[in-house]
Design a protein around this motif. Structure first.
Motif: not given
Length: 213
Positions: A31-39
């Motif tokens: 679920v957090t993969a897109p957020v982690q890519l941005v971070v």
């Protein structure tokens, strides 16, 4: 309740909790993969490489593992030497929102950590604990814990360790859910991010005192 029966209950809960950790961390990573890519991209631009911070930490029974988080500070070999100087604005945001902790879900999935438990601290602190404080290593360390839900870095070391040991003795589903709710509230309100007068928290000097880095 007899101590032996309580210990059996705790062992059963630890087994159930491990299953929940696997499911929640696996789903959380997806679920957090897109957020982690941005971070990761933001950290790369603001702080350079490496994007991830890796450090040896003691886990259950004091076994050492490699903790993984997003990097929030400049390298120590720069002109900025103290934590306050090395902690960049991007890092402050990541810490205050706990976004820097997202890669730690890998540690949970691998079994190094749990979602809830005493926070894994520095290896060099191991010989400084009293026998009672060292009991915090009877369980897997957590992404969050009772101390974090009760004040994060605004608490002194003695209070943190007392809460850690309290968790070891009282752990259960109800307490874990309570800690997760309190942690979410603390993150949203950004309470207790730093110790008083510190960029993060003071150095632990042993059970008779703590002081600035």
């Amino acid at each position: 309740m007899q101590r032996s029966e309580r210990q059996r209950q705790l062992r059963r809960y630890d087994a159930v909790k491990r299953g929940m950790d696997v499911v929640v961390s696996a789903v959380g990573l997806v679920v957090t993969a897109p957020v982690q890519l941005v971070v990761a991209a933001v950290v790369r631009v603001a702080l350079g490489s490496p994007v991830l911070f890796r450090q040896q930490r003691p886990g259950k029974d004091g076994v050492i593992f490699e903790l993984v988080k997003f990097r929030t500070m400049l390298h120590p070999d720069t002109d900025h030497q103290t934590d306050a100087e090395r902690l960049m604005p991007v890092g402050r945001i990541l810490r205050s929102t706990s976004l820097d902790e997202l890669p730690t879900l890998w540690n949970v999935l691998r079994g190094d950590m749990s979602l809830v438990g005493p926070r894994p601290l520095l290896v060099e602190y191991l010989p400084l604990y009293s026998a009672e404080q060292a009991r915090r290593h009877e369980v897997r360390p957590g992404v969050t814990g009772l101390a974090q839900a009760s004040g994060r870095n605004s608490l002194g070391w003695e209070d943190k360790f007392a809460l850690d040991v309290q968790y070891v003795d009282r752990r259960g589903l109800g307490l874990d859910l309570h800690i997760l709710r309190r942690t979410l509230a603390a993150v949203l309100s950004r309470r207790g991010i730093s110790g008083e007068g510190q960029a993060t928290m003071s150095v632990f000097l042993g059970s008779h005192g703590d002081g600035p880095p």
